[in-house]
Scaffold this motif. Sequence first.
Motif, mmCIF file in Angstrom:
data_model
loop_
_atom_site.group_PDB
_atom_site.id
_atom_site.type_symbol
_atom_site.label_atom_id
_atom_site.label_comp_id
_atom_site.label_asym_id
_atom_site.label_seq_id
_atom_site.Cartn_x
_atom_site.Cartn_y
_atom_site.Cartn_z
ATOM 1 N N UNK A 299 16.682 -5.261 3.263
ATOM 2 C CA UNK A 299 16.664 -5.191 4.733
ATOM 3 C C UNK A 299 15.268 -4.914 5.281
ATOM 4 N N UNK A 300 14.420 -4.263 4.469
ATOM 5 C CA UNK A 300 13.056 -3.991 4.903
ATOM 6 C C UNK A 300 12.183 -5.241 4.870
ATOM 7 N N UNK A 301 12.662 -6.268 4.204
ATOM 8 C CA UNK A 301 11.909 -7.517 4.105
ATOM 9 C C UNK A 301 12.285 -8.503 5.203
ATOM 10 N N UNK A 302 13.142 -8.071 6.111
ATOM 11 C CA UNK A 302 13.571 -8.939 7.201
ATOM 12 C C UNK A 302 12.861 -8.541 8.491
ATOM 13 N N UNK A 303 12.233 -9.514 9.140
ATOM 14 C CA UNK A 303 11.542 -9.237 10.401
ATOM 15 C C UNK A 303 11.919 -10.313 11.421
ATOM 16 N N UNK A 304 12.104 -9.905 12.684
ATOM 17 C CA UNK A 304 12.410 -10.894 13.719
ATOM 18 C C UNK A 304 11.141 -11.608 14.176
ATOM 19 N N UNK A 305 11.303 -12.792 14.763
ATOM 20 C CA UNK A 305 10.139 -13.450 15.351
ATOM 21 C C UNK A 305 9.775 -12.769 16.663
ATOM 22 N N UNK B 287 15.113 -15.057 15.927
ATOM 23 C CA UNK B 287 15.288 -15.512 14.543
ATOM 24 C C UNK B 287 14.793 -14.435 13.590
ATOM 25 N N UNK B 288 15.515 -14.244 12.497
ATOM 26 C CA UNK B 288 15.112 -13.299 11.466
ATOM 27 C C UNK B 288 14.439 -14.067 10.327
ATOM 28 N N UNK B 289 13.250 -13.633 9.958
ATOM 29 C CA UNK B 289 12.527 -14.253 8.858
ATOM 30 C C UNK B 289 12.408 -13.256 7.709
ATOM 31 N N UNK B 290 12.230 -13.770 6.506
ATOM 32 C CA UNK B 290 12.139 -12.918 5.324
ATOM 33 C C UNK B 290 10.707 -12.871 4.806
ATOM 34 N N UNK C 131 8.073 -12.574 2.009
ATOM 35 C CA UNK C 131 7.955 -12.840 0.575
ATOM 36 C C UNK C 131 6.710 -12.119 0.075
ATOM 37 N N UNK C 132 6.892 -11.035 -0.709
ATOM 38 C CA UNK C 132 5.749 -10.232 -1.145
ATOM 39 C C UNK C 132 4.646 -11.062 -1.797
ATOM 40 N N UNK C 133 3.432 -10.961 -1.230
ATOM 41 C CA UNK C 133 2.279 -11.656 -1.785
ATOM 42 C C UNK C 133 2.111 -13.086 -1.314
ATOM 43 N N UNK C 134 3.070 -13.607 -0.548
ATOM 44 C CA UNK C 134 2.980 -14.996 -0.088
ATOM 45 C C UNK C 134 2.464 -15.057 1.350
ATOM 46 N N UNK C 135 1.637 -16.055 1.614
ATOM 47 C CA UNK C 135 1.181 -16.272 2.983
ATOM 48 C C UNK C 135 2.363 -16.704 3.853
ATOM 49 N N UNK C 136 2.239 -16.441 5.128
ATOM 50 C CA UNK C 136 3.317 -16.824 6.060
ATOM 51 C C UNK C 136 3.436 -18.348 6.125
ATOM 52 N N UNK C 137 4.635 -18.791 6.413
ATOM 53 C CA UNK C 137 4.902 -20.233 6.524
ATOM 54 C C UNK C 137 5.309 -20.619 7.942
ATOM 55 N N UNK C 138 5.220 -19.670 8.865
ATOM 56 C CA UNK C 138 5.546 -19.956 10.258
ATOM 57 C C UNK C 138 4.394 -19.499 11.141
ATOM 58 N N UNK C 139 4.315 -20.052 12.329
ATOM 59 C CA UNK C 139 3.322 -19.617 13.313
ATOM 60 C C UNK C 139 3.802 -18.333 13.964
ATOM 61 N N UNK C 140 2.867 -17.461 14.317
ATOM 62 C CA UNK C 140 3.232 -16.168 14.902
ATOM 63 C C UNK C 140 2.385 -15.882 16.128
ATOM 64 N N UNK C 141 2.881 -14.955 16.934
ATOM 65 C CA UNK C 141 2.133 -14.432 18.071
ATOM 66 C C UNK C 141 2.087 -12.920 17.917
ATOM 67 N N UNK D 239 -2.787 -13.385 7.667
ATOM 68 C CA UNK D 239 -2.253 -14.324 6.668
ATOM 69 C C UNK D 239 -0.796 -14.111 6.283
ATOM 70 N N UNK D 240 -0.279 -12.903 6.489
ATOM 71 C CA UNK D 240 1.075 -12.606 6.032
ATOM 72 C C UNK D 240 2.039 -12.483 7.219
ATOM 73 N N UNK D 241 3.304 -12.600 6.909
ATOM 74 C CA UNK D 241 4.303 -12.500 7.961
ATOM 75 C C UNK D 241 4.337 -11.093 8.556
#
Length: 392
Positions: free
Chosen positions: A123-129, A134-137, A139-149, A198-200
């Motif tokens: 549950x700690x790995x879930x963050x809303x946009x 939308x809830x995104x997950x 991924x430890x050590x992975x760059x984000x795959x979505x655009x953010x503000x 770089x990260x979510x």
Amino acid sequence: MNITPIAHTYPAELEEKLLEIARLDAQLDATVPVTIREAVEDLLRVVNSYYSNKIEGNPTKPSDLLDLNDDSIEKKSKGLLEIKRHIEVQLKLNFKDNDPEEVTSQDFIRKIHEAFYDQCDSEELEVPNHDGSVIHRIEPGDYRTIDVIVGNHRPPKAEEVPAYMSWFSSEYKIKYLHGLRKYWAMAASHHRLAWIHPFLDGNGRVSRLFTDCFMRAIGLKSYGLWSMSRGFARSSELYYKHLAIADRARQGDSDGRGILSDNGLVSFTEYFIDVAIDQMTYFTNLLEPYKLEERINVYFQLRFSGGLFDPKTKKPLKKLPLEAKDIYKTLLYYGPHTRKELQERLQISERKLRDIISEMVKEQLILAPPKRQLHVLLSPRAVQVLFPYLFE
């Protein structure tokens, strides 16, 4: 890339401040005896974690830190677990032994992120946009795959992150930073990493942990005896304000060569350097040997007389015999000792020494593994006297 690693020019006054940083670094490095350095750095990991997480809104109070290593407390608060995890990341990354040339690598920065999130619950790995739809997950050590503000900041698009991070890794490689460039880069790299985002999630913590490593890598020998995160947290509004100023777009041809404002980066750099000088000055005074010894004497006199109270329960702390002071100072100033060595040096009976050690272990003042040398600890219970205002 369309951003620059450092500003094109910096004012002469900032160069003078860099000389002050070099002077304070040498002074602090020489001030702290080798025998207590490890204990101070252990305490500073707690300080670093407390303040870095405080910046992110962690509600943990200084008095709660007493529960960090209390195994009798089965269910610790989410905030305390976050701080504990942050401390473990610092130990896992082993800042002191890092290859300076690897600190800016993409693998190393991703490792920081992975180490922090690897032990999180699902549950700690879930963050809303940004609008909560939308809830995104994570991924430890992975760059984000979505655009953010992020507030008013729009970081680079997700598909651009790998290229920006490749640029970051190359431009801030230590062997390419000569003269004053490495000192300008300590502030600039902190901002640029935060700007790339770089990260979510966790970019603030990762940026500050990266900066801890970078400060050591460029040769600041005293780093680890003071903390940038403490300075950032104590001026968090200014911290975010100056990061935002450095996010500004270039204002005309005289404001740098990339898409970001040179003047904004210079403003953040001045803030960063002022924080560094403030923290170095504070810890230099705090760790001055004669003043520290005075506070140690006061602390153990108060413990002997029952004049100190538990910050959580408000009840008096258990009295300690005066010999506890001699044991503590011996371990602090002369390094680890066996029980037999302490007994001979201090002329204390075996039974009395055993009883005092048992009480000091309970108070987290010393580490006493069976049949091994005893080591001094800087207990959170003693911090209010030994290191005043450390957590304020």
